[in-house]
Scaffold this motif. Structure first.
Motif, PDB file in Angstrom:
ATOM      1  N   TRP A  16       0.826  -1.211   0.000  1.00  0.00           N
ATOM      2  CA  TRP A  16       0.000   0.000   0.000  1.00  0.00           C
ATOM      3  C   TRP A  16       0.858   1.258   0.000  1.00  0.00           C
ATOM      4  CZ3 TRP A  16      -4.161   0.767  -2.180  1.00  0.00           C
ATOM      5  CH2 TRP A  16      -5.079   1.741  -1.804  1.00  0.00           C
ATOM      6  N   ASP A  38      11.179   0.304   7.336  1.00  0.00           N
ATOM      7  CA  ASP A  38      10.455  -0.967   7.456  1.00  0.00           C
ATOM      8  C   ASP A  38      11.260  -1.853   8.399  1.00  0.00           C
ATOM      9  OD1 ASP A  38       8.211  -2.475   5.357  1.00  0.00           O
ATOM     10  OD2 ASP A  38       9.344  -3.723   6.762  1.00  0.00           O
ATOM     11  N   ARG A  43      13.395  -4.484   2.479  1.00  0.00           N
ATOM     12  CA  ARG A  43      12.184  -4.007   1.818  1.00  0.00           C
ATOM     13  C   ARG A  43      12.188  -2.473   1.737  1.00  0.00           C
ATOM     14  NH1 ARG A  43       6.729  -6.862   3.806  1.00  0.00           N
ATOM     15  NH2 ARG A  43       7.939  -8.720   3.394  1.00  0.00           N
ATOM     16  N   HIS A  81      -0.403   0.240  14.325  1.00  0.00           N
ATOM     17  CA  HIS A  81      -0.713   1.650  14.035  1.00  0.00           C
ATOM     18  C   HIS A  81      -0.685   2.552  15.265  1.00  0.00           C
ATOM     19  CE1 HIS A  81      -3.149   0.469  10.164  1.00  0.00           C
ATOM     20  NE2 HIS A  81      -1.854   0.273  10.034  1.00  0.00           N
ATOM     21  N   GLU A  98      -2.949   4.698   8.426  1.00  0.00           N
ATOM     22  CA  GLU A  98      -3.931   3.775   7.866  1.00  0.00           C
ATOM     23  C   GLU A  98      -4.933   3.392   8.943  1.00  0.00           C
ATOM     24  OE1 GLU A  98      -5.237   2.757   5.287  1.00  0.00           O
ATOM     25  OE2 GLU A  98      -3.876   3.857   3.997  1.00  0.00           O
ATOM     26  N   THR A 127      -9.584   6.198   2.212  1.00  0.00           N
ATOM     27  CA  THR A 127      -9.307   6.383   0.787  1.00  0.00           C
ATOM     28  C   THR A 127     -10.516   6.876  -0.017  1.00  0.00           C
ATOM     29  OG1 THR A 127      -7.937   4.424   1.089  1.00  0.00           O
ATOM     30  CG2 THR A 127      -8.283   5.155  -1.169  1.00  0.00           C
ATOM     31  N   GLN A 170      -3.704  -9.448   8.596  1.00  0.00           N
ATOM     32  CA  GLN A 170      -4.419  -8.559   9.516  1.00  0.00           C
ATOM     33  C   GLN A 170      -5.358  -9.327  10.446  1.00  0.00           C
ATOM     34  OE1 GLN A 170      -3.416  -5.504   9.333  1.00  0.00           O
ATOM     35  NE2 GLN A 170      -3.417  -4.735   7.255  1.00  0.00           N
ATOM     36  N   ARG A 221      -1.259 -15.786   6.198  1.00  0.00           N
ATOM     37  CA  ARG A 221       0.081 -15.360   5.804  1.00  0.00           C
ATOM     38  C   ARG A 221       1.101 -15.572   6.920  1.00  0.00           C
ATOM     39  NH1 ARG A 221       1.338  -9.476   3.269  1.00  0.00           N
ATOM     40  NH2 ARG A 221       1.447  -8.812   5.430  1.00  0.00           N
TER      41      ARG A 221
HETATM   42  N1  LIG Z   1      -7.080   2.455   2.848  1.00  0.00           N
HETATM   43  C1  LIG Z   1      -7.019   1.444   1.985  1.00  0.00           C
HETATM   44  O1  LIG Z   1      -7.753   1.433   0.989  1.00  0.00           O
HETATM   45  C2  LIG Z   1      -6.007   0.353   2.209  1.00  0.00           C
HETATM   46  C3  LIG Z   1      -5.688  -0.546   1.174  1.00  0.00           C
HETATM   47  C4  LIG Z   1      -4.697  -1.513   1.424  1.00  0.00           C
HETATM   48  C5  LIG Z   1      -4.088  -1.556   2.660  1.00  0.00           C
HETATM   49  N2  LIG Z   1      -4.440  -0.691   3.644  1.00  0.00           N
HETATM   50  C6  LIG Z   1      -3.811  -0.720   4.982  1.00  0.00           C
HETATM   51  O2  LIG Z   1      -2.440  -0.335   4.863  1.00  0.00           O
HETATM   52  C7  LIG Z   1      -1.648  -0.997   5.860  1.00  0.00           C
HETATM   53  C8  LIG Z   1      -0.483  -1.714   5.182  1.00  0.00           C
HETATM   54  O3  LIG Z   1      -0.995  -2.678   4.263  1.00  0.00           O
HETATM   55  P1  LIG Z   1      -0.061  -3.363   3.162  1.00  0.00           P
HETATM   56  O4  LIG Z   1      -0.982  -4.067   2.221  1.00  0.00           O
HETATM   57  O5  LIG Z   1       0.919  -2.398   2.626  1.00  0.00           O
HETATM   58  O6  LIG Z   1       0.704  -4.449   4.066  1.00  0.00           O
HETATM   59  P2  LIG Z   1       2.137  -5.101   3.784  1.00  0.00           P
HETATM   60  O7  LIG Z   1       2.194  -6.276   4.688  1.00  0.00           O
HETATM   61  O8  LIG Z   1       2.333  -5.281   2.315  1.00  0.00           O
HETATM   62  O9  LIG Z   1       3.174  -3.992   4.277  1.00  0.00           O
HETATM   63  C9  LIG Z   1       3.340  -3.613   5.613  1.00  0.00           C
HETATM   64  C10 LIG Z   1       4.825  -3.409   5.853  1.00  0.00           C
HETATM   65  O10 LIG Z   1       5.010  -2.868   7.165  1.00  0.00           O
HETATM   66  C11 LIG Z   1       6.209  -3.435   7.705  1.00  0.00           C
HETATM   67  N3  LIG Z   1       6.183  -3.271   9.171  1.00  0.00           N
HETATM   68  C12 LIG Z   1       5.586  -4.054  10.117  1.00  0.00           C
HETATM   69  N4  LIG Z   1       5.744  -3.512  11.352  1.00  0.00           N
HETATM   70  C13 LIG Z   1       6.458  -2.370  11.184  1.00  0.00           C
HETATM   71  C14 LIG Z   1       6.945  -1.380  12.078  1.00  0.00           C
HETATM   72  N5  LIG Z   1       6.707  -1.450  13.392  1.00  0.00           N
HETATM   73  N6  LIG Z   1       7.670  -0.351  11.581  1.00  0.00           N
HETATM   74  C15 LIG Z   1       7.919  -0.260  10.246  1.00  0.00           C
HETATM   75  N7  LIG Z   1       7.485  -1.182   9.347  1.00  0.00           N
HETATM   76  C16 LIG Z   1       6.758  -2.221   9.803  1.00  0.00           C
HETATM   77  C17 LIG Z   1       6.181  -4.858   7.223  1.00  0.00           C
HETATM   78  O11 LIG Z   1       7.464  -5.458   7.274  1.00  0.00           O
HETATM   79  C18 LIG Z   1       5.659  -4.686   5.794  1.00  0.00           C
HETATM   80  O12 LIG Z   1       6.702  -4.519   4.848  1.00  0.00           O
HETATM   81  C19 LIG Z   1      -2.616  -1.948   6.590  1.00  0.00           C
HETATM   82  O13 LIG Z   1      -3.081  -1.346   7.761  1.00  0.00           O
HETATM   83  C20 LIG Z   1      -3.767  -2.111   5.601  1.00  0.00           C
HETATM   84  O14 LIG Z   1      -4.991  -2.400   6.233  1.00  0.00           O
HETATM   85  C21 LIG Z   1      -5.374   0.268   3.422  1.00  0.00           C
END
Ligand SMILES: NC(=O)c1ccc[n+]([C@@H]2O[C@H](COP(=O)([O-])OP(=O)(O)OC[C@H]3O[C@@H](n4cnc5c(N)ncnc54)[C@H](O)[C@@H]3O)[C@@H](O)[C@H]2O)c1
Length: 373
Positions: A16, A38, A43, A81, A98, A127, A170, A221
């Motif tokens: 995202w 990250d 990554r 978060h 988010e 969004t 999640q 996952r």
């Molecule tokens: N608003 C929307 O439409 C929408 C759409 C997709 C995802 N999201 C939200 O966005 C967020 C991320 O989703 P995603 O699909 O990118 O997930 P993802 O798993 O692809 O990416 C999350 C990343 O965060 C990293 N991470 C974990 N803990 C961390 C920390 N403490 N500090 C720094 N990095 C850390 C992970 O290693 C991973 O690379 C989620 O909360 C998801 O619900 C929102």
């Protein structure tokens, strides 16, 4: 603020961040993504190289406390978060986070209060509030097109997890699987509950809902294996708004249809609006309206002013809607003042509604709002 542009630190370098957040910031010349962080440093480095971000790190504490950053953008898994957003607010940063900020609305409300006390702006990743069509609809509502609101119907549904082989994220796979765990209502419900609140212009007074687990076993996952997951993958609730309007919300990630799968309908005394955000045949969204003297719904073209610079109806909804969200946040920060839409306050209200529906489902009854405490 440091320098002429807002300097942004992005936490989380996953999907995202890559598709929506970082492109949103980079599209606006008034902001610069200075660093991406990250826990998986490789990554962060990969994303930095791909999108031209100057620095990458795995140390989120160091990022949120850096004096040369104005904004922290939290795009990490949901359970992280609150801690990250809280640390960023404590360090005096504006925060985009988010959804959800926290699973308990009281925590989100506390974070909103900290931001207010410190004069900081907050924004949730709602969004769809920023889609050109939803914004156009809101402007029509504000001009009186719909009149007194009677009924709001909201949907977020698609088939992202209909196939049990698609790894689920999640969710807490260690939870007692005899108890239904909220999932779709949280992930998919939040944005559409928010749109209803915004369009109807009132809080819910009471709600009653139901949730179901349709696909009992899935690949998760975190474990990489197929397991029993008693999660809500479909839910429906109805509510009475405090201004007398009625609302219904339906969310699911096992209902067939394309992304994002939002439909928002408002029926009022003078007009009706149906805004459909479902990417079909290359078009991200449509808006249809009807009036008492012209009851056949007709499509309206969305005026160019609701698009971000360079945006158009055939752009991917992911970057299109987020560009508007980020642009609005930059406006709010730079103009100062009180304007702050889709903030942590809105997030707390949405979360309180979700918590009330959860209570209604588990106790099989109507639940009054606001919840105590
Ligand atoms: N608003 C929307 O439409 C929408 C759409 C997709 C995802 N999201 C939200 O966005 C967020 C991320 O989703 P995603 O699909 O990118 O997930 P993802 O798993 O692809 O990416 C999350 C990343 O965060 C990293 N991470 C974990 N803990 C961390 C920390 N403490 N500090 C720094 N990095 C850390 C992970 O290693 C991973 O690379 C989620 O909360 C998801 O619900 C929102």
């Amino acid at each position: 603020m440091s320098g002429s542009a807002l300097r942004v630190g992005v936490l989380g370098a996953g999907n995202w961040a890559r598709l929506a957040h970082v492109p949103g910031w980079q599209r606006d010349g008034r902001a610069q993504v200075a660093v991406v962080c990250d826990v998986d440093e490789a990554r962060a480095r990969t994303l930095a190289t791909e999108l031209g971000i100057p620095e990458a790190t795995d140390d989120s504490h160091a990022v949120v406390t850096r004096p040369d950053l104005d904004v922290i953008d939290v795009v990490t898994p949901s359970q992280t978060h609150f801690e990250l957003a809280w640390a960023a607010l404590e360090a005096g940063k504006h925060v985009l986070c988010e959804k959800p900020v926290a699973y308990d609305f009281r925590q989100t409300r506390r974070a909103a209060e900290v931001a207010r006390r410190r004069g900081l702006k907050t924004k949730l990743g709602f969004t769809f509030r920023y889609s050109p069509g939803v914004r156009f609809a809101k402007s029509l509502i504000d001009e009186g097109f719909t009149g007194t609101p009677f009924i709001f119907n909201g949907y977020e549904q698609n088939c992202q997890w209909l196939d049990p082989q698609v790894p689920l994220r999640q969710v807490d796979h260690t939870r007692d699987q005899s108890v239904l765990q909220t999932s779709s209502l949280e992930g998919y419900g939040a944005p559409i509950i928010d749109i209803g609140h915004w369009w109807v212009g009132a809080d819910y007074a009471r709600v009653v809902g139901t949730m179901r687990n349709f696909v009992p076993e899935r690949v998760v996952r975190a474990t990489g294996r197929m397991m029993r997951m008693n999660i809500d993958d479909g839910d429906i609730f109805i509510g009475e708004y405090a201004n007398g309007a009625l609302g219904s919300i339906q969310t699911s990630f096992v209902t067939i249809g394309n992304y994002p799968g939002i439909e928002a309908r408002l029926y009022g005394s003078r007009g009706a609006i149906i805004c459909r955000l479902v990417e079909e045949r290359g078009v991200a969204e449509t808006i249809h309206v009807a009036t008492p003297d012209d009851v056949a719904f007709r499509e309206l073209a969305i005026p160019a002013r609701f698009y971000p610079p360079g945006g158009h109806p055939r752009e991917s909804w992911r970057s299109l809607f987020y560009a508007n969200l980020v642009r609005d946040f930059i406006d709010e920060i730079l103009e100062g003042g009180a304007r702050n839409q889709g903030s942590f306050d809105d997030g707390a209200w949405v979360q309180e509604t979700i918590n009330a529906v959860e209570r209604s489902v588990h106790e099989r009854r109507w639940v009054e709002l606001p919840l105590d405490g």
